[in-house]
Each structure stands twice: as C-alpha cells, then as structure tokens.
Design an enzyme around this catalytic site. Structure first.
Site, short mmCIF file in Angstrom:
data_model
loop_
_atom_site.label_atom_id
_atom_site.label_comp_id
_atom_site.label_asym_id
_atom_site.label_seq_id
_atom_site.Cartn_x
_atom_site.Cartn_y
_atom_site.Cartn_z
N ASN A 1 27.56 -6.22 95.83
CA ASN A 1 27.71 -5.22 94.77
C ASN A 1 29.12 -4.65 94.88
O ASN A 1 29.72 -4.61 95.94
CB ASN A 1 26.65 -4.12 94.97
CG ASN A 1 26.82 -2.93 94.05
OD1 ASN A 1 26.78 -1.79 94.50
ND2 ASN A 1 26.99 -3.16 92.77
N GLY A 2 29.66 -4.22 93.73
CA GLY A 2 30.95 -3.55 93.73
C GLY A 2 32.02 -4.28 92.94
O GLY A 2 32.42 -5.37 93.33
N ARG B 1 28.27 -0.80 86.48
CA ARG B 1 28.91 -0.26 85.27
C ARG B 1 29.14 -1.32 84.20
O ARG B 1 29.00 -1.03 83.01
CB ARG B 1 30.22 0.41 85.66
CG ARG B 1 30.03 1.77 86.32
CD ARG B 1 31.32 2.30 86.91
NE ARG B 1 31.73 1.51 88.07
CZ ARG B 1 32.93 1.58 88.64
NH1 ARG B 1 33.83 2.41 88.15
NH2 ARG B 1 33.21 0.86 89.70
N CYS C 1 24.78 5.96 98.59
CA CYS C 1 25.34 6.99 97.72
C CYS C 1 26.14 8.00 98.54
O CYS C 1 25.64 8.54 99.52
CB CYS C 1 24.23 7.71 96.97
SG CYS C 1 24.84 8.99 95.85
N HIS D 1 27.18 -2.93 99.00
CA HIS D 1 28.34 -2.54 98.20
C HIS D 1 29.58 -2.80 99.06
O HIS D 1 29.72 -2.23 100.14
CB HIS D 1 28.24 -1.06 97.82
CG HIS D 1 29.30 -0.61 96.86
ND1 HIS D 1 29.06 0.34 95.90
CD2 HIS D 1 30.59 -0.98 96.69
CE1 HIS D 1 30.16 0.55 95.19
NE2 HIS D 1 31.10 -0.24 95.66
N PRO E 1 20.99 0.44 90.42
CA PRO E 1 20.46 1.78 90.13
C PRO E 1 21.62 2.73 89.88
O PRO E 1 22.54 2.82 90.69
CB PRO E 1 19.70 2.15 91.42
CG PRO E 1 20.33 1.32 92.49
CD PRO E 1 20.81 0.05 91.84
#
Length: 334
Positions: A206-207, A229, A95, A166, A12
C-alpha cells in the site's frame, strides 16, 4: 490462512469508504476486496452498531477494520463484526493521527509488537473469519529493516498470515496524517524483501499506487495491492480491475452503465429518508479526464446537497456527462 483474495484491495479511509462508497465501488468491481472505515473497538462495544457496522449483501467481499489496543475488547468487537457478516477483521496498526495515538492504537502500536500479537491472537481465537494486520514499514526512529522484520515475525507467531504494509514509515509527531501519506519516502523494496524472506505469508503493498499498470508491476513481487486515494478520486480505474488483475471475462462497464446500475440503490436510500449527497459525493470523480466531467461535478455539487434533491438530479447529471442534455449559461461554456 486467509481464503480471501487480496490481489486488489480498496483501502480503509476515514470519512470516505462508508457503505455508500463501497456500494459504488462494488458496482465497478466484483472482485476487489473492500474495507470499512476504521471503527474503534470501544465504538463497536458501546455505539450504534447498525450505523457503524451495517452494510449491504452486495458489498461482499468486505473487511471490517478495527482500532484498539485492548485484546479483550478487540476480541469482543471482532465477534460482533463476524456476527454482522464481515469476511475479514483487520487490525489498524498504521494510522498516525494524534487522536488515534491518544487512544493508544494505530501506528504507535508498531513500538509494541508483543501487544499487537496479543490483540491479534485474542481476535483470531474468537472468530472463524481471517484476522489480518495493516501496518507501516516503521515509525519514528524505529524504522530499520530489522525492526519491521521483528514486528512481522512477532505478530506472525500469533497466527496472523496476512499483512497489508504501507510502504512508508510514520512520524508520530511533527507531521499531520496528510503529511504522513506524502512526506516520508516510499520504500517498496523493503516490502518486496519482506515477502521474499517470508514467502509463506500473504503480503499486500500500500502507498502511492495510482494506476493499474503500477498494480501489475507490484504484483510481480507481492501477493496483493491496496489502493486508497486513487481508487476514490479516480474510481473508474476499478472498472478494469476484474479483467486485468483477476482474469474475469465479464465486460467492462462504461461510466454511464455503472451509474445506471447504482440508481436502484440510490432510489432505495432516498426512499428510506437518506440524502442524495450521502451517495453522490463519492461518485464525483467518475468522469475524471472526460470531456464533460466538470458539468457532471458541478451539477451534483450545486443541486445535490441538502434534504430536497431526488433521483432526478443524479439522472440529469448522468445525461450531462453522457452528452444527452444541455446546461445553459456559464457552466455550459466550460
């Protein structure tokens, strides 16, 4: 236990993964799990739900990411999301932006695992679809392995079985959201050890994941990968996801074939009064690394903005990228 396959997820991303982006990504991969931009529970309860939550049937499987810290409001928002047809509700506990902190949600909630557990339990008690959590490996000075272990254990005790982690800590002050995606060092090993210690949980990582080769390496240690990204900026990587990660025998679409499959959606969007750029801004990276990529991007950037451009602009950009058309002047020389 979630029955969705988290082997490959597209993260997201605020202002990026809207319905147009997701429709484009779905053309490239039938099996990737797609996520909405984060939507706050307050917005769901009081905002324009069709605009915030609407999506097309072709986008499945798709998860709604919610932000918030009030269990009752999150539970109501999750119920609304389920009624819209989402396949999963994901709670954002990752976030780091100051705006998000002011609303008391996002990564700052990692300091309050009991509250996260209460929020997750409230949602899970109200919906039949899976509820999952996306978090960091830590925040500020609360970033030891023991802190992450305690956080996961507390939320798992509330019935949550799927976590997207993440692999960076978040600094809640001193770093911008962009810097928080780049400066804190990645610690994939901590996520691997979490999976090893809690094998009954579904753990996706993630990351900083940029290639399918990296995805395949991570999948030796965890259950899934979430790519952000790289999936957006070089979206053609999604075209091989189904074959390489899910074992699909469907042929890999060429870039031109993918765009031909997207054209009916764009035509409908324009017929409903939408702007061409709302869709094509998400496809600018499709020809990344290809000989005529700059022609493709330039044509869409120069001719695809505003209220007037029609489908012909996209069709000409495709023809340029595929070598079936010429562009005169300095641009052609590039």
């Amino acid at each position: 236990m979630s029955n969705l396959n988290h082997k490959f997820c597209v993260a997201p991303m605020m202002e990026w993964t809207d319905r147009h982006c997701r429709t484009f990504h779905r053309v490239l991969s039938r099996h990737a799990l797609l996520y909405t931009e984060m939507v706050t529970a307050e917005a769901v309860l009081h905002g324009d739900r069709d605009r915030l939550l609407g999506f097309g049937a072709e986008e499945h499987p798709i998860a709604l990411q919610l932000g918030g810290s009030d269990p009752a409001k999150l539970a109501e928002a999750a119920t609304i999301g389920e009624a819209f047809g989402y396949d999963e509700i994901n709670l954002n506990v990752g976030c780091p932006s100051s705006r998000v902190q002011e609303g008391r949600f996002g990564a700052c909630l990692m300091a309050e695992p009991e509250l996260v557990a209460a929020c997750a339990r409230a949602m899970a008690d109200r919906v039949r679809i899976p509820v999952t959590v996306k978090c960091r490996i830590g925040i500020d000075d609360q970033d030891s392995e023991a802190d992450l272990t305690r956080f996961i254990a507390t939320v798992a005790d509330a019935g949550i079985t799927t976590f997207i982690v993440h692999a960076r800590k978040a600094w809640l002050s001193g770093l911008s959201p962009k810097e928080n995606r780049e400066i804190p060092p990645l610690d994939y090993g901590r996520v691997y050890r979490l999976k090893s210690a809690r094998p009954q949980l579904t753990i996706a990582i993630n990351g900083g994941i940029e290639t399918l080769e990296a995805c395949e390496e991570h999948l030796k240690h965890v259950d899934g990968v979430m790519v952000g990204r790289a999936a957006y900026q070089t979206p053609y990587m999604l075209a091989e996801v189904d074959q390489r990660l899910f074992g699909s025998d469907a042929p890999v679409l060429s870039r031109g074939e993918a765009l031909q499959k997207l054209l009916p959606y764009v035509r409908t969007h324009l017929a409903q009064g939408g702007r061409l750029n709302s869709v094509v801004r998400h496809i600018l990276g499709l020809y990344h690394g290809q000989p005529r990529a700059r022609l493709f991007r330039r044509h869409l950037s120069e001719h695809g903005v505003g209220e007037g451009p029609g489908l012909d602009v996209l069709e000409h950009a495709i023809a340029l990228a595929e070598g079936r058309a010429q562009m005169s002047g300095a641009v052609a020389a590039e």
